[in-house]
Design a protein around this motif. Sequence first.
Motif, mmCIF file in Angstrom:
data_model
loop_
_atom_site.group_PDB
_atom_site.id
_atom_site.type_symbol
_atom_site.label_atom_id
_atom_site.label_comp_id
_atom_site.label_asym_id
_atom_site.label_seq_id
_atom_site.Cartn_x
_atom_site.Cartn_y
_atom_site.Cartn_z
ATOM 1 N N ASN A 172 0.883 -1.173 0.000
ATOM 2 C CA ASN A 172 0.000 0.000 0.000
ATOM 3 C C ASN A 172 0.922 1.225 0.000
ATOM 4 O OD1 ASN A 172 -1.609 2.142 0.705
ATOM 5 N ND2 ASN A 172 -1.838 1.497 2.833
ATOM 6 N N ASP B 46 -4.375 4.921 -2.351
ATOM 7 C CA ASP B 46 -5.598 5.721 -2.157
ATOM 8 C C ASP B 46 -5.745 6.751 -3.271
ATOM 9 O OD1 ASP B 46 -4.737 5.152 1.004
ATOM 10 O OD2 ASP B 46 -6.856 4.984 0.496
ATOM 11 N N GLU C 256 -9.956 11.920 7.125
ATOM 12 C CA GLU C 256 -9.865 10.973 8.243
ATOM 13 C C GLU C 256 -9.380 11.650 9.528
ATOM 14 O OE1 GLU C 256 -7.695 7.397 7.469
ATOM 15 O OE2 GLU C 256 -8.017 6.645 9.497
ATOM 16 N N MET D 89 -3.820 -5.478 6.127
ATOM 17 C CA MET D 89 -3.075 -4.264 5.801
ATOM 18 C C MET D 89 -2.363 -3.782 7.049
ATOM 19 S SD MET D 89 -4.293 -0.477 4.568
ATOM 20 C CE MET D 89 -5.117 -0.929 3.066
ATOM 21 N N LYS E 62 -15.353 0.954 -0.338
ATOM 22 C CA LYS E 62 -15.169 1.052 1.120
ATOM 23 C C LYS E 62 -16.151 2.060 1.681
ATOM 24 C CE LYS E 62 -11.489 4.579 0.938
ATOM 25 N NZ LYS E 62 -10.043 4.826 1.038
ATOM 26 N N MET F 244 -13.202 -3.086 1.201
ATOM 27 C CA MET F 244 -12.493 -2.819 2.451
ATOM 28 C C MET F 244 -13.506 -2.663 3.579
ATOM 29 S SD MET F 244 -10.049 0.388 3.541
ATOM 30 C CE MET F 244 -8.723 0.000 2.415
ATOM 31 N N ASP G 279 -8.757 -2.502 6.581
ATOM 32 C CA ASP G 279 -8.286 -1.135 6.660
ATOM 33 C C ASP G 279 -6.968 -1.177 7.443
ATOM 34 O OD1 ASP G 279 -10.196 1.925 6.861
ATOM 35 O OD2 ASP G 279 -8.036 1.614 6.630
HETATM 36 C C1 GLC Z 1 -6.894 4.648 6.102
HETATM 37 C C2 GLC Z 1 -8.333 4.771 5.670
HETATM 38 C C3 GLC Z 1 -8.660 4.009 4.409
HETATM 39 C C4 GLC Z 1 -7.442 3.964 3.512
HETATM 40 C C5 GLC Z 1 -6.400 3.126 4.222
HETATM 41 C C6 GLC Z 1 -5.115 2.973 3.380
HETATM 42 O O1 GLC Z 1 -6.827 4.497 7.489
HETATM 43 O O2 GLC Z 1 -9.331 4.457 6.622
HETATM 44 O O3 GLC Z 1 -9.785 4.652 3.807
HETATM 45 O O4 GLC Z 1 -7.776 3.390 2.259
HETATM 46 O O5 GLC Z 1 -6.076 3.661 5.496
HETATM 47 O O6 GLC Z 1 -4.457 4.173 3.292
#
Ligand code: GLC
Length: 722
Positions: A82, A112, A482, A320, A209, A253, A288
């Motif tokens: 990621n 993302d 977030e 993750m 998600k 997700m 997540d």
């Molecule tokens: C974050 C978010 C999620 C995102 C993930 C990877 O905490 O909640 O929406 O895709 O981590 O970055």
Amino acid sequence: MKKDYEKQIQELRKQMTLEEKIGQLQQCGPSLVGAFEVSFEELLDMMFDGRITKEEFERLMGTARQDFHEEDLRAGKVGSYNGIGDAATANRLQKIAVEETRLGIPLLFGYDVIHGFRTVTPIPLAESCAWDPTLWEKTARVAAEEATAAGVHMTFAPMVDVAKDARWGRVSEGAGEDALLNSMYGAAKVKGFQGEDLAKEDSMAACVKHLAAYGAGEAGRDYNRVDLSLQRLWEEYLPPYKACIDAGARAVMPAFNDINGVPCSVNAWLLRDVLRKKWGFDGLVVSDSNAIAECVSHGIAQDKKDAARQAVLAGMDLDMSSNSYSAHLKELIESGEIPESILDEAVEDVLRIKFELGLFEHPYQTNETREQNTMLKLEYRAIALEAAEKSIVLLKNEDHILPLKPGTKLGVFGALAADRGQMTGAWAIGARPEDCISIVDALKTNNVQYQYSADGTDLSKIAAVSDVLIAAVGEMKEESGEAASRADITLKQEDMELVRALKATGKPVVAVLFNGRPLAIPELDRTVPAIVEAWHPGIYAGSAVMHVLFGITNPSGKLTTTFPAAAGQCPMYYAHPNTGRPGGKSKFTSKYLDAPTEPLYPFGYGLSYTDYTYEDLELEKGKDSLLVRVTVRNTGKKAGEEITQCYVQMPCAKRVRPVRELKAFAKTALKPGEARQVVLEIAYDSLGYYDWDMNWVSYEGKLNVFVGGNVRDTLEKELLLR
Ligand code: GLC
């Protein structure tokens, strides 16, 4: 037609050792090391709680290097990354996976890409105000072409969490408070991201998600509990995720939150009964970030081993960044606590998406030349500008102060009018400030006469030589997204002080809002004659705002979230039940002593530089659907696009129903004086709800139908259904 890889998947899985299988379930990101004795998370906390300054944090970050876990990768312990957003790094890591591991299983790179990669388009909440599925798919296609050129295979998007509480920071990342709009937005995004053929090198898998109901967190506080009736869960929150699965999304997700006490990450009812059995999903389920391990703090797992056990049993394929699977699955399998068949299912889900993406045939999907030649293409920029213009909502325009006449001299105030970096909004991790155009940039390059002051310095001098004053106010991008819930969603004091000072000059004042959520701005509404809601509009922020201010673009956006008159009204949304004592004048009705009952601006609301009327509403019962016809007329002097909305009310049912439910909408371009009959269709099977025992009830009886340019100002007709 989706290709069947099941034979190859089985053959490959059978060759894998237990360690290699577990390795495929590990997604990690580059971690920052070497700059500090504490962990990166601890360093972040130290900055947030003031133990170190932001400057100190950035200095330390400057000395950090990224650890890509190459040794683990070489040992077959990593299946996915990621946060890798460049072709060189992606290819370097892919080479290790393909050429240096025993089975050469290619890596899956997730990222993302929420609203653009380098060509950053408006935040999703803004773009949803265009009510335009064609546009939504177009911007997703641009995002896919850029992100895949940088090595991305899967985006952690679309986010379609219905959000009815403006205090929640992540309302910025979805399509607002309505299930139908989120469903259509999400389906369009899935199509744009995945294209016609997922194996093509410019297609990326969509990861819908956050399943489920992350936007229903109590009190609008991020990560907070979600306690919902199953009726509301099914009627109001689950439909958008299903719409994305039906549109072909290949990954999901689960959300951080619990649902009625069971965290989504370990919720077998959600991940197996609903997602896989009921909806037929056979794609990848990726946690997540760190969410599996966080089931310990949720209070449902003894420790990370227990969390890993519950998650894999519940149907979570990929871990993750929590390292719960890599640390404990081997032991859980060898002890027999987890049957290896459960592990095999998860491994097959990972292999399946890698086959579908064509990664086994062409693991190197990009290179630096393609990456260089793809970013910020002219056609992408044009789409970004179109999206920014169509996302703008004109909230107020007293005495038609807007559009401004050519030659109008402007006094421009507020840091947001010149801060390019703020224009991208939350979750624009590939964005670069130098790619963005601020209001000041746009005025400069278009030879508009203006003077600018970030903080109001020389206010009276500038006002004296200006015809109109522009106040750029609202939120920094860090104030939404977030972990950015706000209890007080009014404008900052210094913003209102600036606006009042501008008003005191006697010159007309236009407020331009840059924000990531609905704001409770009754004082601003009382103070200025014109308000332009620009949200965080992406790289063409300044151009789009200037085009609207000068009427080059006639604003057509309409709100997809209700703007409350006070934070205390939250959660405030249009599809609410009537109650036995709907808020009214007399005392004993459902209202506040210290705030209005009504919102400041209702759902679906947005003004134009022209005017529209609605006439001749007709209803016709078709075979499978209700046909709604209405004539929309442009009675003004400018061409424009009107978003016609159709709502229903089931006034008497086995469970009380909302006073309005959006069931259809259409966008119509109309020249001055032009009238057009708009035909909207409501499928009968959408006219239903769940009764107390969770049986689906197809509605029968009197149905009220409302059609207009927002949820409040409508024509109304009723008919007897069935
Ligand atoms: C974050 C978010 C999620 C995102 C993930 C990877 O905490 O909640 O929406 O895709 O981590 O970055």
